[in-house]
Design a protein around this motif. Structure first.
Motif, short mmCIF file in Angstrom:
data_model
loop_
_atom_site.label_atom_id
_atom_site.label_comp_id
_atom_site.label_asym_id
_atom_site.label_seq_id
_atom_site.Cartn_x
_atom_site.Cartn_y
_atom_site.Cartn_z
N MET A 112 0.78 -1.06 -0.10
CA MET A 112 -0.04 -0.05 -0.18
C MET A 112 0.90 1.35 0.03
O MET A 112 0.71 2.15 -0.83
N ALA A 113 1.78 1.26 0.81
CA ALA A 113 2.63 2.36 1.00
C ALA A 113 3.63 2.79 -0.36
O ALA A 113 3.46 3.77 -0.79
N LEU A 114 4.15 1.59 -0.74
CA LEU A 114 5.02 1.81 -1.86
C LEU A 114 4.16 2.08 -3.09
O LEU A 114 4.38 3.13 -3.80
N SER A 115 2.92 1.60 -3.30
CA SER A 115 2.12 1.74 -4.55
C SER A 115 1.64 3.44 -4.41
O SER A 115 1.70 3.86 -5.51
N ARG A 116 1.26 3.84 -3.07
CA ARG A 116 0.89 5.12 -3.14
C ARG A 116 2.14 6.19 -3.40
O ARG A 116 2.07 7.10 -4.01
N HIS A 117 3.16 5.77 -3.04
CA HIS A 117 4.61 6.59 -3.30
C HIS A 117 4.73 6.41 -4.49
O HIS A 117 5.14 7.49 -5.28
N ILE A 118 4.75 5.32 -5.27
CA ILE A 118 5.49 5.40 -6.59
C ILE A 118 4.49 5.57 -7.74
O ILE A 118 4.58 6.38 -8.83
N LEU A 119 3.23 4.88 -7.62
CA LEU A 119 2.16 5.00 -8.50
C LEU A 119 1.29 6.39 -8.48
O LEU A 119 0.73 6.89 -9.27
N GLY A 291 -8.07 2.87 -7.05
CA GLY A 291 -7.74 4.18 -6.83
C GLY A 291 -6.45 4.67 -6.99
O GLY A 291 -6.11 5.59 -6.69
N LEU A 292 -5.69 3.66 -7.59
CA LEU A 292 -4.01 3.83 -7.95
C LEU A 292 -4.16 4.15 -9.27
O LEU A 292 -4.83 3.61 -10.04
N GLN A 293 -3.05 4.98 -9.68
CA GLN A 293 -2.83 5.30 -11.19
C GLN A 293 -1.82 4.14 -11.71
O GLN A 293 -0.86 4.15 -12.22
N GLY A 294 -2.71 2.83 -11.74
CA GLY A 294 -1.96 1.93 -12.14
C GLY A 294 -2.59 0.49 -11.52
O GLY A 294 -3.29 0.65 -10.36
N ILE A 295 -2.48 -0.72 -12.08
CA ILE A 295 -3.24 -1.84 -11.72
C ILE A 295 -2.21 -2.91 -10.75
O ILE A 295 -0.94 -3.14 -11.28
N GLU A 318 -8.35 -6.64 -15.18
CA GLU A 318 -8.46 -5.20 -14.88
C GLU A 318 -7.69 -4.55 -16.20
O GLU A 318 -8.02 -3.49 -16.28
N ILE A 319 -6.79 -5.12 -16.71
CA ILE A 319 -5.92 -4.47 -17.79
C ILE A 319 -6.78 -4.54 -19.07
O ILE A 319 -7.28 -3.45 -19.57
N GLN A 320 -7.86 -5.40 -19.20
CA GLN A 320 -8.71 -5.25 -20.23
C GLN A 320 -10.00 -4.38 -19.92
O GLN A 320 -10.76 -3.88 -20.84
N GLN A 321 -10.25 -4.18 -18.68
CA GLN A 321 -11.23 -3.45 -18.49
C GLN A 321 -10.80 -1.97 -18.26
O GLN A 321 -11.49 -1.16 -18.25
N ASN A 322 -9.54 -1.67 -18.17
CA ASN A 322 -8.91 -0.42 -18.48
C ASN A 322 -9.15 0.39 -17.39
O ASN A 322 -9.76 1.33 -17.03
N MET A 323 -8.82 -0.53 -16.20
CA MET A 323 -9.57 -0.23 -14.82
C MET A 323 -9.30 1.22 -14.29
O MET A 323 -10.09 2.14 -13.92
N PRO A 324 -8.02 1.66 -14.12
CA PRO A 324 -7.46 2.98 -13.94
C PRO A 324 -8.22 4.26 -14.33
O PRO A 324 -8.71 5.09 -13.90
#
Lengths: 338, 338
Positions: A112-119, A291-295, A318-324
């Motif tokens: 969670m922390a790394l995803s928020r920081h990086i993405l 809620g991230l800018q990435g899956i 999620e890639i196919q749904q283009n989720m973000p």
């Protein structure tokens, strides 16, 4: 179909690469358009891959990362002290656009922390939510959060409701019923946070908010999206999994006693195995961060190869749904007009 | 055996006296030493009792109370505005020593507020906890709180742990394993409240505190006493009940298809019915309030007669265990030395 490229935090989970490499090999065999980047200690990964001579190495690449984040490490420390951790390197590949999704069975707090920081999160979203798909007596339900946010404000619960609704729509539901998990359905029930979230949701006319739901209502299929804080959601999914395992065990014990009973067991057990898999795959494995800018898809640490494969499938969906992008497009209207 | 006298809030629950009167009649037939005082609107209760001519009226008395507390009423209002509500009158009978326990299927918040106001809590206890007995793969577990306290401080969670341990000892366990429900078992997991409660419990050497437990660990039987706030506990028990109902439904649907399957169904269903009853009786019915100066048992509002009978049995068990006195005797040492 164009290539689908997923980064795998290959050092993650209780069983690490010894479980993840076979899962990746099976996924590549199952999905011809899939490409994987295994992130972790290259010599070890090479050795484990070499055990599968039939694997298509053109679709399986290794990205070396020397460090590993342990399950008990504090998220803040992993942010500062582990620039070369496999989890971090996998997320950086995603941020750089070199892969389209990332799957990890590692430390949830660190992910969670790394995803928020990086993405970074999508505009308007304070914190990503972990969403799981659980079976109900009428189909499926999107439950969020299931463990990434142990304390939530009313505003965050509102954001989770919006994201869950968009996720349910991506699965083909036209007007998903959104409910807030509570200890009763009357207006006066619950704590202040859940009552404040309810008043925010009542005003959100673009959402199909149906009110409070109790624990039994979740499995009765009374809602398509159920919103709660991560403490409650985590307890719900894990206790459900424990309950099914207990029932499974009792069925085995009861029905092993005589021939008639054994017949029952033989007929009933596949059903339970399926249910257990459904609950595990929804609950423990393949819960995605919305809620991230990435899956980013998170497997439970105790995932086996089958469950890890399930998480890879979830990432592909999620890639196919283009989720973000889909979320981004819908969030603006929801989050500014309430 | 001396007489056991229980006051019944006869107007309570979704089905009211039409469900409760038959339950009381059955309980009197089942337990010869039981005496009941039905509190509620006398004419209606008389009429319903008259349908059971065989009932021993020497053991069944009516105490008139004109008012009823609705399920959606605010607890604070019921304190001020309803001096003649059946729930209140039943609790006053208990406070005056005219009965030994009180059973209600009414509004949980109102029952909590009125109980605290009329009976008072035991010294050292801030708020009573609702404790349920749930089945596990190794036996049973005392789970508290299951809905009376939606927000808890670390200190309250500590008090719940102490009360749960004493309750488990009353059931014959010599050194009950006490655990705190959390989203993970590592020290860093969870919110601040649960981590603070853990540090209080680690210092309580008289308790057999075993650390954090996850949702699946509850049903795996890893602890005899599981402590959580009432929001989490309520969701756990209700979602479990919903899950068992869903499994039950699927079993019925699956196993109705052909003869072999029907045989399976016929053999498997009694097991599920029992499990459902166990979960309901633990979760929804017969959860008791621990920490009051008196025995109060709460049934779920949707209780049927069988479940209401279960709650009466639970009240009797606590009378025989002398629960409030037992708690009082043990609390002092625990609550002053930590």
């Amino acid at each position: 179909m164009s290539a689908l490229v997923v980064a795998i935090d290959a050092m993650s989970g209780d069983f690490g690469p010894h479980c993840i490499v076979p899962a990746c090999v099976s996924s590549l065999a199952e999905i011809p358009s899939l490409h994987l980047v295994l992130v972790g200690q290259a010599p070890l990964l090479e050795e484990l891959i070499a055990r599968h001579p039939s694997v298509d190495r053109a679709r399986l690449r290794i990205e070396h990362a020397s460090d590993v984040i342990a399950m008990g490490e504090r998220p803040a420390q992993t942010l500062r002290n582990k620039p070369d951790a496999s989890m971090r390197v996998a997320l950086e590949l995603l941020q750089e656009g070199r892969v389209q999704a990332c799957v990890s069975a590692g430390n949830t707090g660190a992910l969670m922390a790394l995803s928020r920081h990086i993405l970074k999160t999508l505009p308007g979203i304070d914190r990503p939510a972990m969403v799981a798909t659980i079976p109900t007596s009428r189909g499926i339900c999107q439950l969020l959060d299931v463990g990434a946010n142990v304390d939530c404000t009313a505003e965050q619960l509102y954001q989770f409701a919006v994201m869950g609704s968009v996720a349910a729509q991506a699965l083909g539901m036209s007007r998903p019923r959104v409910a807030l998990l509570n200890v009763g359905t009357e207006d006066i029930k619950g704590n202040q946070r859940v009552r404040m979230a309810a008043s925010l949701l009542q005003r959100a006319t673009a959402l199909n908010y149906i009110g409070f739901i109790e624990g039994d209502g979740v499995y009765r299929g009374l809602a398509d999206v159920v919103v709660c804080d991560g403490f409650v959601g985590n307890v719900l999914v894990k206790s459900s999994e424990g309950l099914v395992a207990m029932i499974n065990g009792e069925i085995k014990a009861q029905f092993g006693r005589n021939i008639g009973a054994r017949l029952v067991g033989a007929l009933a057990l596949p059903f339970f195995r399926r249910l257990k898999t459904e609950l595990r795959s929804g609950a423990y494995n393949g819960a995605s961060f919305l809620g991230l800018q990435g899956i980013v898809v998170k497997c439970h640490g105790a995932s086996g190869p089958k469950e890890f494969q399930g998480a890879i499938r979830r990432a592909l969906a999620e890639i196919q749904q283009n989720m973000p992008q889909r979320l981004h497009g819908r969030l603006e209207g929801f989050l500014t007009n309430h």
